[in-house]
Scaffold this active site. Structure first.
Site, PDB file in Angstrom:
ATOM      1  CD  GLU A  96      -2.779   1.293   2.420  1.00  0.00           C
ATOM      2  OE1 GLU A  96      -3.676   2.161   2.426  1.00  0.00           O
ATOM      3  OE2 GLU A  96      -2.665   0.445   3.321  1.00  0.00           O
ATOM      4  CB  CYS A 133      -7.999   3.902   3.019  1.00  0.00           C
ATOM      5  SG  CYS A 133      -8.700   2.947   4.384  1.00  0.00           S
ATOM      6  CG  ASN A 142      -9.194  -1.421   1.335  1.00  0.00           C
ATOM      7  OD1 ASN A 142      -8.527  -2.369   1.703  1.00  0.00           O
ATOM      8  ND2 ASN A 142      -9.256  -0.283   2.020  1.00  0.00           N
ATOM      9  CD  GLU A 143      -9.809  -1.434   5.897  1.00  0.00           C
ATOM     10  OE1 GLU A 143     -10.073  -0.239   6.154  1.00  0.00           O
ATOM     11  OE2 GLU A 143      -8.827  -2.018   6.377  1.00  0.00           O
TER      12      GLU A 143
END
Length: 771
Positions: A23, A225, A349-350
């Protein structure tokens, strides 16, 4: 006698079990893995990226001995329309030395004696200008230099090699002139010739080698994120991460705001990610946005989702299509005619909220119809349990997703308490544990993570993929910690966690083996069976009133009532200390002003050991129960909820033993169990491939454990033993002691297929047994 028998009974597949997650956080790309040494090479830094940034961030005028220099950024007649800024440098009076220098990342450019560096730039000048390009030390002494004659009135690329005369980690790149002149510069670059695998536009070798040495089976990228935290318009600087902006010529990749508050040049883009995966032998696992941003609560209309779906289909074509296709041809034009062999693709993602799953459904249907060979990964959100977690799993089952992505960052104690988390999980959809870590880089963290990882392996029927996060951190630009690998501009080291991950990744077979055990049944349960301690009530960064406050002991029937409370701009008060095993805390709360909500703290023994119920927590979007052990938090349950100003909320917390239930206006909001940590006598697992049998054992206790190990599939033992032991629990690696915590290896032989072994206190041991 303790005995572990490694049978030859094969259980679940573990083909791609362990990988890495890259990331772009902590300057993991620019100023990190990406080999570019110049910071702000295209003069595109902006206050949108970071309030401290401007177009000349990391650049500084050189004005010595009466020199006068004008340096400003223009975008008139640019070289690149997608990166329109460029530098206009006017030497008005050359004095003793005049020009501009780039300060690089960290404390400067790090160069090595006799190493070569490729300088390049785009330049133009109305009149011919002769300039000197040099690598200088911090005092201006030249380490390498060459002359450059800028002779074209149109943009032209210039490139040559500089050879450093000394090793220096605080140097700068200087561009100077000896006479008055005026010229324009863009995309000023300096790359080491010695990148990883000698790739052009490649990776910093030392960091890349640390990653390659892990031998990961896959690499998840590029986030995180930063995938979804942005606007819906692909042309916006702060858009969601759109992969098509990251391919093609690097000069045509528009600079981007990274949601971790810095600039992304996108020099490390999707093509480079795929190449790097190939170079380290890892399968690519890209993550795409779903047109849904839970941070900004933005979503592409459902009838306008085709653009986003096409992005996913086009990415598959870019990775796997032949050269007759549009995107396959672009891949080939960039230098890779053969397909990259993409197998996995994650959507989102999330994310939490129905808006995400409504959009995931569309992706899933379209990709399944056109590319049934692609394994699709759904999302279970950022928490290990709760309503949104369950909705993610339900949606994955409904769609037939191949994997569902779980994320959690916890205390080591949570990992001990939840070691058997996946024992009763179904075998479909498989779990992709896409982000996990305990809070810290100490040996204690690494030891407990190793114990937990044996549980992941033993549940390979349910868990298919796993990767620790985050992966990289530039020590001078930290957004998040802990991190697996730390670096600056010239050094890199692996944390204790890195060495545990390396031991496990280097020694995992493609098939789980069944084990049989005698003894090893003496587990120790830590902590108290009840949640007792102080109870505190807080207005969390808001103005609020609390009334009808009472605490009821459900065992004795005693009721304590408390006066009403009022807070302006936050405030907290202790209500009582409770030792009962079963009690309720009830109150009514109303927010008068602010954008968050309330917090009820209970089971508090000190400031670092407590449990808290957030009502309107994290951007006023959730109701969460979170337990802290030694200051390290773990989410126990999470649901979506927002507090409205001026509205009364009847709130109730009920504790029964270690069971926690919360209610909002009479409806259940959270249900959780704060499990006590359990220290098993020994944690162990085994797997195999065609050449070896791999046995892992973790002893988390402060006493040794002796056991007999029998390996049924061999006639005699010829093994390599890799072991971490003998460290203090708070030991950590650092730049001065990069291998303070690192494994030792030895050989082990036995005439038969059985041997006795004493596992040292607080140790991680791996046996690699030759078949």
């Amino acid at each position: 006698m303790n005995k572990i028998t490694i049978t030859d009974n094969k259980k679940a597949s573990m083909d791609d079990f362990y990988g890495i997650f890259f990331e772009d956080i902590n300057h993991a790309a620019d100023g990190g893995l990406y080999g570019e040494m110049i910071r702000n090479r295209a003069f595109e830094f902006s206050p949108m990226d970071n309030q401290s940034y401007h177009a000349l961030t990391a650049w500084k005028r050189i004005e010595e001995g009466g020199a006068r220099v004008s340096a400003y950024v223009s975008n008139t007649n640019p070289f690149s329309k997608k990166n329109p800024n460029y530098l206009v440098l006017e030497i008005r009076d050359a004095g003793e030395r005049a020009g501009i220098k780039n300060l690089g990342f960290n404390c400067g450019l790090a160069v090595k004696e006799n190493a070569e560096y490729i300088f390049s730039c785009y330049a133009r000048a109305d009149k011919s200008c002769s300039v000197t390009v040099s690598i200088d030390d911090a005092y201006g002494k030249s380490i390498a230099a060459k002359e450059l004659n800028i002779e074209s009135t149109e943009w032209k690329k210039y490139s040559f090699t500089l050879t450093a005369s000394e090793t220096n980690s605080t140097s700068v790149l200087a561009i100077t002139a000896k006479t008055a002149c005026k010229f324009c510069l863009d995309f000023v670059s300096l790359f080491p010739t010695e990148t990883f695998k000698s790739r052009e536009n490649g990776m910093r070798k030392d960091i890349a080698e640390m990653l390659a040495n892990l031998t990961p089976k896959f690499m998840r990228f590029p986030g995180g994120c930063l995938i979804h935290d942005g606007t819906l318009n692909a042309d916006d600087r702060n858009s969601m991460y759109r992969w098509k902006n990251t391919v093609g010529d690097i000069t045509e990749r528009p600079a981007r705001r990274n949601n971790w508050r810095y600039n992304q040049s996108l020099g490390l883009g999707y093509y480079e990610y795929f190449l790097f995966c190939e170079d380290i032998g890892a399968k690519p696992l890209p993550v795409l946005p779903a047109g849904y941003n839970p941070h900004m609560e933005q979503a592409a209309p459902l009838d306008e989702m085709q653009e986003w779906i096409d992005d996913a289909l086009d990415l598959i074509e870019f990775a796997n299509g032949d050269t007759s296709t549009k995107w396959g041809k672009l891949r080939a034009d960039m230098g890779h005619s053969e397909p990259f062999g993409l197998e996995y693709l994650a959507i989102g993602n999330e994310e939490v909220g129905q808006g995400f799953w409504d959009r995931y459904n569309l992706f899933h249907k379209a990709i399944r119809e056109k590319h049934p060979e692609i394994k699709l990964i759904n999302s279970a959100g950022p928490f290990p349990s709760g309503g949104e977690f369950e909705r993610g799993h339900n949606n994955a089952r409904k769609n037939g997703s191949d994997f569902v992505d779980e994320h959690y960052y916890t205390s080591p104690e949570w990992l001990l308490a939840n070691h058997h988390r996946y024992d009763n999980y179904p075998d479909s959809p498989k779990i992709f544990l896409g982000e996990y870590a305990s809070w810290g880089n100490t040996y204690y963290n690494a030891l407990i993570e190793a114990a937990y990882m044996t549980g992941l392996e033993n549940n390979a029927h349910a868990v298919g993929l796993a990767c620790y996060a985050p992966l990289l951190a530039n020590a001078d630009y930290v957004n998040w910690q802990p991190d697996m690998i730390w670096f600056d501009n010239h050094r890199v080291y692996g944390s204790a966690n890195y060495y545990v991950q390396k031991m496990f990744m280097n020694n995992t077979g493609n098939t789980l083996l069944e084990t049989e055990t005698e003894g090893l049944s003496n587990s120790i349960t830590l902590g108290s069976p009840v949640i007792s301690g102080d109870i505190e009530l807080e207005a969390d960064r808001c103005s609020a009133d609390f009334y009808d406050i009472k605490i009821t002991d459900m065992v004795s029937g005693d009721v304590k009532k408390f006066d009403s409370l009022s807070f302006k701009n936050g405030g907290k008060v202790k209500l009582d200390t409770v030792s009962s095993e079963h009690y309720k805390v009830e109150f009514t709360a109303k927010r008068a002003f602010g954008d968050t909500g309330f917090r009820l703290i209970f089971g508090k023994t000190d400031e670092k050991n407590l449990i808290q119920w957030f009502i309107g927590g994290w951007q006023n979007q959730d109701t969460e129960v979170n337990a802290q052990v030694d200051g390290r938090g773990s989410c126990l349950d999470h649901n979506i909820f927002s507090v409205m100003t001026g509205r009364d909320y009847k709130l109730c917390l009920e504790i029964n033993g270690r069971e926690i239930t919360t209610f909002i206006n009479g409806k259940t909001a959270n249900t959780a169990v704060d499990r006590q940590p359990v220290m098993e006598e020994l944690y162990y697992t085994a797997s195999c491939d065609e050449e070896n049998i791999y046995i892992k054992a973790v002893n988390v206790r402060d006493t040794d454990v002796t056991a007999q190990i029998c390996v049924e599939a061999v006639e005699k033992i010829s093994a390599t033993v890799t072991e971490l032991s003998g460290y203090n629990m708070d030991d950590m690696n650092d730049f001065d002691n990069p291998e303070k915590v690192s494994p030792k290896t030895k050989t082990l032989t036995a005439d038969g297929n059985t041997f006795d072994y004493t596992f040292p206190p607080q140790s991680v041991t791996v046996f690699t047994v030759k078949r």
